[in-house]
Motif scaffolding. Structure first.
Motif, PDB file in Angstrom:
ATOM      1  N   LEU A 178       5.955  28.613  -6.317  1.00 59.73           N
ATOM      2  CA  LEU A 178       5.183  27.636  -5.731  1.00 59.73           C
ATOM      3  C   LEU A 178       5.046  27.792  -4.398  1.00 59.73           C
ATOM      4  O   LEU A 178       6.305  28.090  -3.594  1.00 59.73           O
ATOM      5  N   ARG A 179       3.983  27.784  -3.604  1.00 59.31           N
ATOM      6  CA  ARG A 179       3.567  27.508  -2.278  1.00 59.31           C
ATOM      7  C   ARG A 179       2.879  26.327  -1.796  1.00 59.31           C
ATOM      8  O   ARG A 179       1.604  26.192  -2.317  1.00 59.31           O
ATOM      9  N   GLN A 180       3.508  25.617  -1.089  1.00 60.66           N
ATOM     10  CA  GLN A 180       2.672  24.440  -0.683  1.00 60.66           C
ATOM     11  C   GLN A 180       2.539  24.222   0.657  1.00 60.66           C
ATOM     12  O   GLN A 180       3.692  24.375   1.489  1.00 60.66           O
ATOM     13  N   SER A 181       1.484  23.923   1.365  1.00 57.98           N
ATOM     14  CA  SER A 181       1.370  23.807   2.914  1.00 57.98           C
ATOM     15  C   SER A 181       0.332  22.652   3.017  1.00 57.98           C
ATOM     16  O   SER A 181      -0.335  22.114   2.374  1.00 57.98           O
ATOM     17  N   THR A 182       0.375  22.328   4.362  1.00 56.10           N
ATOM     18  CA  THR A 182      -0.610  21.323   4.873  1.00 56.10           C
ATOM     19  C   THR A 182      -1.030  22.055   6.460  1.00 56.10           C
ATOM     20  O   THR A 182      -0.101  22.771   7.131  1.00 56.10           O
ATOM     21  N   SER A 183      -2.082  21.728   6.795  1.00 57.53           N
ATOM     22  CA  SER A 183      -2.848  22.042   8.066  1.00 57.53           C
ATOM     23  C   SER A 183      -3.218  20.950   8.973  1.00 57.53           C
ATOM     24  O   SER A 183      -3.520  21.164   9.987  1.00 57.53           O
ATOM     25  N   ASN A 184      -3.278  19.497   8.285  1.00 55.23           N
ATOM     26  CA  ASN A 184      -3.660  18.479   9.238  1.00 55.23           C
ATOM     27  C   ASN A 184      -3.400  17.295   8.717  1.00 55.23           C
ATOM     28  O   ASN A 184      -3.452  16.798   7.475  1.00 55.23           O
ATOM     29  N   VAL A 185      -2.677  16.591   9.450  1.00 58.21           N
ATOM     30  CA  VAL A 185      -2.251  15.254   9.316  1.00 58.21           C
ATOM     31  C   VAL A 185      -2.715  14.273  10.388  1.00 58.21           C
ATOM     32  O   VAL A 185      -2.725  14.526  11.536  1.00 58.21           O
ATOM     33  N   ALA A 186      -3.557  13.438   9.807  1.00 55.14           N
ATOM     34  CA  ALA A 186      -4.445  12.728  10.931  1.00 55.14           C
ATOM     35  C   ALA A 186      -4.658  11.428  10.281  1.00 55.14           C
ATOM     36  O   ALA A 186      -5.109  11.356   8.831  1.00 55.14           O
ATOM     37  N   GLY A 187      -4.708  10.250  11.043  1.00 56.61           N
ATOM     38  CA  GLY A 187      -5.445   9.125  10.237  1.00 56.61           C
ATOM     39  C   GLY A 187      -4.397   8.586   9.242  1.00 56.61           C
ATOM     40  O   GLY A 187      -5.011   7.422   8.475  1.00 56.61           O
ATOM     41  N   GLY A 188      -3.164   8.785   9.131  1.00 59.57           N
ATOM     42  CA  GLY A 188      -2.489   8.402   8.161  1.00 59.57           C
ATOM     43  C   GLY A 188      -2.398   8.928   6.822  1.00 59.57           C
ATOM     44  O   GLY A 188      -1.723   8.601   5.743  1.00 59.57           O
ATOM     45  N   PHE A 189      -3.282  10.021   6.710  1.00 63.00           N
ATOM     46  CA  PHE A 189      -3.052  11.072   5.656  1.00 63.00           C
ATOM     47  C   PHE A 189      -3.028  12.374   5.878  1.00 63.00           C
ATOM     48  O   PHE A 189      -2.935  13.044   6.983  1.00 63.00           O
ATOM     49  N   PHE A 190      -2.736  13.118   4.803  1.00 63.83           N
ATOM     50  CA  PHE A 190      -2.636  14.716   5.099  1.00 63.83           C
ATOM     51  C   PHE A 190      -2.903  15.293   3.703  1.00 63.83           C
ATOM     52  O   PHE A 190      -2.999  14.738   2.605  1.00 63.83           O
ATOM     53  N   GLU A 191      -3.516  16.526   3.796  1.00 62.71           N
ATOM     54  CA  GLU A 191      -3.916  17.218   2.678  1.00 62.71           C
ATOM     55  C   GLU A 191      -2.663  18.191   2.239  1.00 62.71           C
ATOM     56  O   GLU A 191      -1.797  18.541   3.214  1.00 62.71           O
ATOM     57  N   GLU A 192      -2.523  18.533   1.318  1.00 62.10           N
ATOM     58  CA  GLU A 192      -1.592  19.353   0.617  1.00 62.10           C
ATOM     59  C   GLU A 192      -2.204  20.449  -0.289  1.00 62.10           C
ATOM     60  O   GLU A 192      -2.688  20.190  -1.544  1.00 62.10           O
ATOM     61  N   ASP A 193      -2.134  21.602   0.109  1.00 64.11           N
ATOM     62  CA  ASP A 193      -2.561  22.901  -0.716  1.00 64.11           C
ATOM     63  C   ASP A 193      -1.240  23.648  -1.401  1.00 64.11           C
ATOM     64  O   ASP A 193      -0.384  23.767  -1.058  1.00 64.11           O
ATOM     65  N   CYS A 194      -1.478  23.805  -2.810  1.00 65.42           N
ATOM     66  CA  CYS A 194      -0.439  24.349  -3.573  1.00 65.42           C
ATOM     67  C   CYS A 194      -1.241  25.663  -4.452  1.00 65.42           C
ATOM     68  O   CYS A 194      -2.001  25.316  -4.903  1.00 65.42           O
ATOM     69  N   GLU A 195      -0.300  26.529  -4.268  1.00 68.78           N
ATOM     70  CA  GLU A 195      -0.524  27.757  -5.083  1.00 68.78           C
ATOM     71  C   GLU A 195       0.540  28.025  -6.166  1.00 68.78           C
ATOM     72  O   GLU A 195       1.584  27.694  -5.754  1.00 68.78           O
ATOM     73  N   ILE A 196       0.166  28.365  -7.497  1.00 65.62           N
ATOM     74  CA  ILE A 196       0.954  28.660  -8.318  1.00 65.62           C
ATOM     75  C   ILE A 196       0.858  29.945  -8.780  1.00 65.62           C
ATOM     76  O   ILE A 196      -0.079  30.206  -9.411  1.00 65.62           O
ATOM     77  N   TRP A 197       2.055  30.876  -8.647  1.00 71.46           N
ATOM     78  CA  TRP A 197       2.031  32.179  -9.189  1.00 71.46           C
ATOM     79  C   TRP A 197       3.143  32.302 -10.409  1.00 71.46           C
ATOM     80  O   TRP A 197       4.002  31.770 -10.374  1.00 71.46           O
ATOM     81  N   ASP A 198       2.788  33.156 -11.424  1.00 63.84           N
ATOM     82  CA  ASP A 198       3.461  33.267 -12.641  1.00 63.84           C
ATOM     83  C   ASP A 198       4.195  34.488 -12.508  1.00 63.84           C
ATOM     84  O   ASP A 198       4.361  35.255 -11.544  1.00 63.84           O
ATOM     85  N   SER A 199       5.437  34.912 -13.490  1.00 62.50           N
ATOM     86  CA  SER A 199       6.063  35.922 -13.433  1.00 62.50           C
ATOM     87  C   SER A 199       5.566  37.334 -13.327  1.00 62.50           C
ATOM     88  O   SER A 199       6.257  38.150 -12.923  1.00 62.50           O
ATOM     89  N   ALA A 200       4.217  37.474 -13.607  1.00 63.30           N
ATOM     90  CA  ALA A 200       3.554  38.517 -13.571  1.00 63.30           C
ATOM     91  C   ALA A 200       2.881  38.939 -12.344  1.00 63.30           C
ATOM     92  O   ALA A 200       2.108  39.939 -12.043  1.00 63.30           O
ATOM     93  N   GLY A 201       3.016  37.972 -11.466  1.00 65.21           N
ATOM     94  CA  GLY A 201       2.453  38.163 -10.201  1.00 65.21           C
ATOM     95  C   GLY A 201       0.996  37.609 -10.003  1.00 65.21           C
ATOM     96  O   GLY A 201       0.216  37.939  -9.168  1.00 65.21           O
ATOM     97  N   ARG A 202       0.565  36.663 -11.012  1.00 65.99           N
ATOM     98  CA  ARG A 202      -0.895  36.280 -10.923  1.00 65.99           C
ATOM     99  C   ARG A 202      -1.078  34.917 -10.699  1.00 65.99           C
ATOM    100  O   ARG A 202      -0.196  34.101 -11.022  1.00 65.99           O
ATOM    101  N   LEU A 203      -2.119  34.829  -9.753  1.00 64.88           N
ATOM    102  CA  LEU A 203      -2.271  33.231  -9.115  1.00 64.88           C
ATOM    103  C   LEU A 203      -2.937  32.659 -10.304  1.00 64.88           C
ATOM    104  O   LEU A 203      -4.010  32.759 -10.805  1.00 64.88           O
ATOM    105  N   VAL A 204      -2.011  31.526 -11.166  1.00 69.35           N
ATOM    106  CA  VAL A 204      -2.501  30.820 -12.164  1.00 69.35           C
ATOM    107  C   VAL A 204      -2.956  29.477 -11.870  1.00 69.35           C
ATOM    108  O   VAL A 204      -3.771  28.974 -12.821  1.00 69.35           O
TER     109      VAL A 204
END
Length: 276
Positions: A239-265
């Motif tokens: 799992l990789r989780q990131s944010t690039s914008n915290v503003a106005g009391g909110f933030f976005e959170e992007d998550c990528e999930i990769w399996d054991s075969a190295g595929r973005l699932v």
């Protein structure tokens, strides 16, 4: 010689729903129970709730068993206790779309629009520039279940699964957040291999990425959209989780999930309130 059927995994038991009407009804209703073990900060985890909606949709359209896209708006916090999920098929086809709502005490908690299909029957062509995160092996990462007792009391869900955060992702736990807005780690259930439904849970399983910005605390989800891209291979998920914008009391959170075969699932984007 007869072999005993193994008991269902904890997640499947907790997601179990009882139909309240016949399968041919235009609108289906299901009853379930939200266990307190999946709570965080006093409310039920948003990923678990998304998986429960996914379970109801799968029961509604069993010929299309896999989530492809689920967009959910969280109307109010859900708590331990009885819940009801209502589904309505909007369109049937190779991609079947279903409207769904999860309610407690007669009040809506989540409203969602879900597109389901059979991922095993879709084209397997892959063309991507996405790069899987390079992580230390799980045994060199930090178990969330080893968090301080005060944290575990407010987030018992971390004891429902195995999560190992990379050493650079846990500075917040000792008062030294990196400030980059990035968390990475490994995820799995101890008694169940990953499948598309479980990916709906995994997309909201990590601590809020604002922890890495020095802003700990419960971050209530406002909206969460998840795209499931493939049936995951057995084993650990990255799992990789990131944010690039915290503003106005909110933030976005992007998550990528990769399996054991190295595929973005799976990929998800969440809008949440900044922890108070």
């Amino acid at each position: 010689m007869q072999t005993e059927t193994p008991p269902p995994a904890e997640l499947d038991r907790d997601l179990a729903l009882t139909p309240l009407d016949g399968p041919d009804e235009a609108v289906r209703r299901f009853s379930g129970h939200l266990p307190g073990g999946w709570s965080v900060g006093g409310g039920i985890n948003g990923g678990f709730l998304l998986a429960m909606i996914g379970s109801a949709v799968r029961d509604t359209v069993p010929d299309r068993p896999h989530p492809v896209a689920v967009a959910a708006t969280y109307v109010g916090a859900s708590t331990e206790g009885p819940a009801e999920v209502t589904t309505r098929v909007v369109r049937r086809g190779t991609l079947t779309t279903v409207a769904a709502e999860l309610a407690q005490d007669g009040a809506p908690r989540i409203t969602a629009l879900a597109t389901f299909s059979d991922l095993a029957g879709l084209t397997d062509e892959v063309g991507t520039t996405a790069v899987a995160p390079v992580l230390p092996p799980p045994e060199e990462c930090v178990r969330t279940s080893d968090a301080p007792p005060d944290f575990l009391r407010t987030a018992p869900l971390v004891e429902r699964f195995e999560m190992r955060l990379t050493p650079r992702s846990v500075g917040w736990a000792v008062g030294q957040p990196s400030g980059t807005g990035l968390l990475e780690g490994w995820f799995r259930l101890p008694d169940r291999e990953p499948d598309p439904l479980m990916l709906l849970l995994a997309c909201d399983a990590m601590p809020p990425v604002t922890f890495d910005l020095g802003r700990p605390g419960w971050a209530p989800t406002v909206q969460l959209t998840t795209h499931v891209r493939a049936v995951p291979a057995p084993g650990w998920l990255r799992l990789r989780q990131s944010t690039s914008n915290v503003a106005g009391g909110f933030f976005e959170e992007d998550c990528e999930i990769w399996d054991s075969a190295g595929r973005l699932v799976a990929q998800s984007r969440q809008l949440a309130r900044v922890p108070r």
